[in-house]
Design a protein around this motif. Structure first.
Motif, PDB file in Angstrom:
ATOM      1  N   MET A  55       0.845  -1.192   0.000  1.00  0.00           N
ATOM      2  CA  MET A  55       0.000   0.000   0.000  1.00  0.00           C
ATOM      3  C   MET A  55       0.884   1.246   0.000  1.00  0.00           C
ATOM      4  SD  MET A  55      -1.501   2.631   1.862  1.00  0.00           S
ATOM      5  CE  MET A  55      -1.209   2.226   3.574  1.00  0.00           C
ATOM      6  N   GLU A  56       0.675   2.114  -0.961  1.00  0.00           N
ATOM      7  CA  GLU A  56       1.510   3.303  -1.112  1.00  0.00           C
ATOM      8  C   GLU A  56       0.737   4.564  -0.741  1.00  0.00           C
ATOM      9  OE1 GLU A  56       2.583   3.032  -5.199  1.00  0.00           O
ATOM     10  OE2 GLU A  56       4.139   1.521  -4.863  1.00  0.00           O
ATOM     11  N   ILE A  57       1.430   5.497  -0.148  1.00  0.00           N
ATOM     12  CA  ILE A  57       0.890   6.828   0.128  1.00  0.00           C
ATOM     13  C   ILE A  57       1.829   7.834  -0.529  1.00  0.00           C
ATOM     14  CG2 ILE A  57       0.346   8.540   1.898  1.00  0.00           C
ATOM     15  CD1 ILE A  57      -0.229   6.247   3.821  1.00  0.00           C
ATOM     16  N   TYR A  58       1.255   8.738  -1.291  1.00  0.00           N
ATOM     17  CA  TYR A  58       2.041   9.766  -1.972  1.00  0.00           C
ATOM     18  C   TYR A  58       1.856  11.095  -1.249  1.00  0.00           C
ATOM     19  CZ  TYR A  58       2.849   6.495  -5.769  1.00  0.00           C
ATOM     20  OH  TYR A  58       3.254   5.409  -6.497  1.00  0.00           O
ATOM     21  N   LEU A  59       2.966  11.730  -0.916  1.00  0.00           N
ATOM     22  CA  LEU A  59       2.953  13.058  -0.302  1.00  0.00           C
ATOM     23  C   LEU A  59       3.269  14.092  -1.370  1.00  0.00           C
ATOM     24  CD1 LEU A  59       5.138  12.301   2.878  1.00  0.00           C
ATOM     25  CD2 LEU A  59       2.664  11.974   2.592  1.00  0.00           C
ATOM     26  N   GLU A 100      -1.489   8.540  10.646  1.00  0.00           N
ATOM     27  CA  GLU A 100      -1.703   7.163  11.084  1.00  0.00           C
ATOM     28  C   GLU A 100      -3.130   6.704  10.794  1.00  0.00           C
ATOM     29  OE1 GLU A 100      -0.364   7.227  15.139  1.00  0.00           O
ATOM     30  OE2 GLU A 100       1.722   6.838  14.558  1.00  0.00           O
ATOM     31  N   GLN A 101      -4.086   7.619  10.892  1.00  0.00           N
ATOM     32  CA  GLN A 101      -5.462   7.266  10.531  1.00  0.00           C
ATOM     33  C   GLN A 101      -5.563   6.942   9.041  1.00  0.00           C
ATOM     34  OE1 GLN A 101      -8.653   9.811  12.118  1.00  0.00           O
ATOM     35  NE2 GLN A 101      -7.185  10.642  13.588  1.00  0.00           N
ATOM     36  N   ILE A 102      -4.865   7.724   8.227  1.00  0.00           N
ATOM     37  CA  ILE A 102      -4.868   7.477   6.777  1.00  0.00           C
ATOM     38  C   ILE A 102      -4.178   6.152   6.467  1.00  0.00           C
ATOM     39  CG2 ILE A 102      -3.917   8.297   4.575  1.00  0.00           C
ATOM     40  CD1 ILE A 102      -4.343  11.181   5.669  1.00  0.00           C
ATOM     41  N   ALA A 103      -3.044   5.904   7.115  1.00  0.00           N
ATOM     42  CA  ALA A 103      -2.289   4.671   6.862  1.00  0.00           C
ATOM     43  C   ALA A 103      -3.083   3.433   7.255  1.00  0.00           C
ATOM     44  CB  ALA A 103      -0.967   4.712   7.618  1.00  0.00           C
ATOM     45  N   GLN A 104      -3.876   3.551   8.300  1.00  0.00           N
ATOM     46  CA  GLN A 104      -4.677   2.409   8.765  1.00  0.00           C
ATOM     47  C   GLN A 104      -5.740   1.993   7.757  1.00  0.00           C
ATOM     48  OE1 GLN A 104      -6.124   3.577  12.636  1.00  0.00           O
ATOM     49  NE2 GLN A 104      -4.087   3.463  13.571  1.00  0.00           N
ATOM     50  N   ARG A 117      -4.974   1.616   1.895  1.00  0.00           N
ATOM     51  CA  ARG A 117      -5.353   1.758   0.489  1.00  0.00           C
ATOM     52  C   ARG A 117      -4.484   2.836  -0.147  1.00  0.00           C
ATOM     53  NH1 ARG A 117     -11.349   4.597   1.127  1.00  0.00           N
ATOM     54  NH2 ARG A 117     -10.704   6.324   2.473  1.00  0.00           N
ATOM     55  N   PRO A 118      -4.271   2.763  -1.461  1.00  0.00           N
ATOM     56  CA  PRO A 118      -3.441   3.768  -2.126  1.00  0.00           C
ATOM     57  C   PRO A 118      -4.027   5.171  -1.942  1.00  0.00           C
ATOM     58  CG  PRO A 118      -3.811   1.890  -3.567  1.00  0.00           C
ATOM     59  CD  PRO A 118      -4.732   1.724  -2.399  1.00  0.00           C
ATOM     60  N   ALA A 119      -3.227   6.081  -1.435  1.00  0.00           N
ATOM     61  CA  ALA A 119      -3.742   7.405  -1.083  1.00  0.00           C
ATOM     62  C   ALA A 119      -2.736   8.495  -1.403  1.00  0.00           C
ATOM     63  CB  ALA A 119      -4.098   7.448   0.403  1.00  0.00           C
TER      64      ALA A 119
END
Length: 201
Positions: A1-5, A126-130, A133-135
């Motif tokens: 699962m990836e998160i883009y900043l 941390e709420q987003i990471a939980q 899903r790709p965000a």
């Protein structure tokens, strides 16, 4: 699962001005900056989160027009209190010096400290990471550095030196052995050096 900043594009403000949560607009270079960012974004993004300040909200909506952007106040930049929109060099030295000596823990007059900002940012991250899903998170330089410091165990005091985050930068976070790592995908300085302190410091 990836998160883009993603950091917002160039704000419409003169150099040497202290701004944090002031709701600055973007410059006339916005459309071109958007086009420079787009090639570095993957398909398959499920959720888009943003600071509500227009320099972030406009970018999130331009990059992801098919998504409903979720706005969160805790993704805003540092609250600079009474210093907002003052020239850094005009802020009295007696007022500024304690913050320069320890900007991590000292609270800006009627604003907040970097530690306070970090706390709210990481709570939201941390709420987003939980959600697993790709965000995408579209936010500010201080916010991106807070997150990067958090996942790398970098002391906040060192975060501005360790993490270069120019306007419009794109950072990919990805899990490896249960821990987030990061990769800078795009980080081009179009506006030149930023300076978030008096020029004599």
């Amino acid at each position: 699962m990836e998160i883009y900043l993603i950091r917002h594009t160039t704000p419409d403000v003169a150099k040497g001005i202290c701004y944090g949560q002031t709701d600055l607009d973007v410059t006339e270079t916005f459309a071109g900056e958007v086009q420079s960012i787009l090639p570095h974004l993957p398909p398959g993004i499920v959720a888009v989160y943003s600071s509500p300040l227009q320099r972030c909200k406009k970018l999130a909506e331009a990059l992801f027009p098919q998504h409903q952007v979720q706005l969160h106040d805790d993704l805003m930049e540092l609250n600079c209190g009474t210093w907002e929109m003052q020239e850094w060099n005009a802020i009295p030295k007696t007022e500024m010096q304690p913050w320069l000596d320890d900007f991590v823990n000292v609270t800006v007059p009627e604003g907040e400290s970097y530690t306070q900002m970090h706390s709210r940012v990481i709570n939201r991250f941390e709420q987003i990471a939980q959600q697993a899903r790709p965000a995408v998170i579209v936010a500010h330089g201080g916010v991106l550095r807070s997150i990067l410091a958090h996942i790398t165990d970098t002391p906040l005091k060192e975060s501005f030196d360790v993490f270069s985050c120019h306007y419009g930068c794109v950072v990919k976070l990805f899990l490896k052995d249960g821990k987030y790592e990061h990769e800078m995908l795009y980080n081009v300085s179009l506006a030149g050096k930023e300076w978030h302190r008096p020029t004599n410091q």
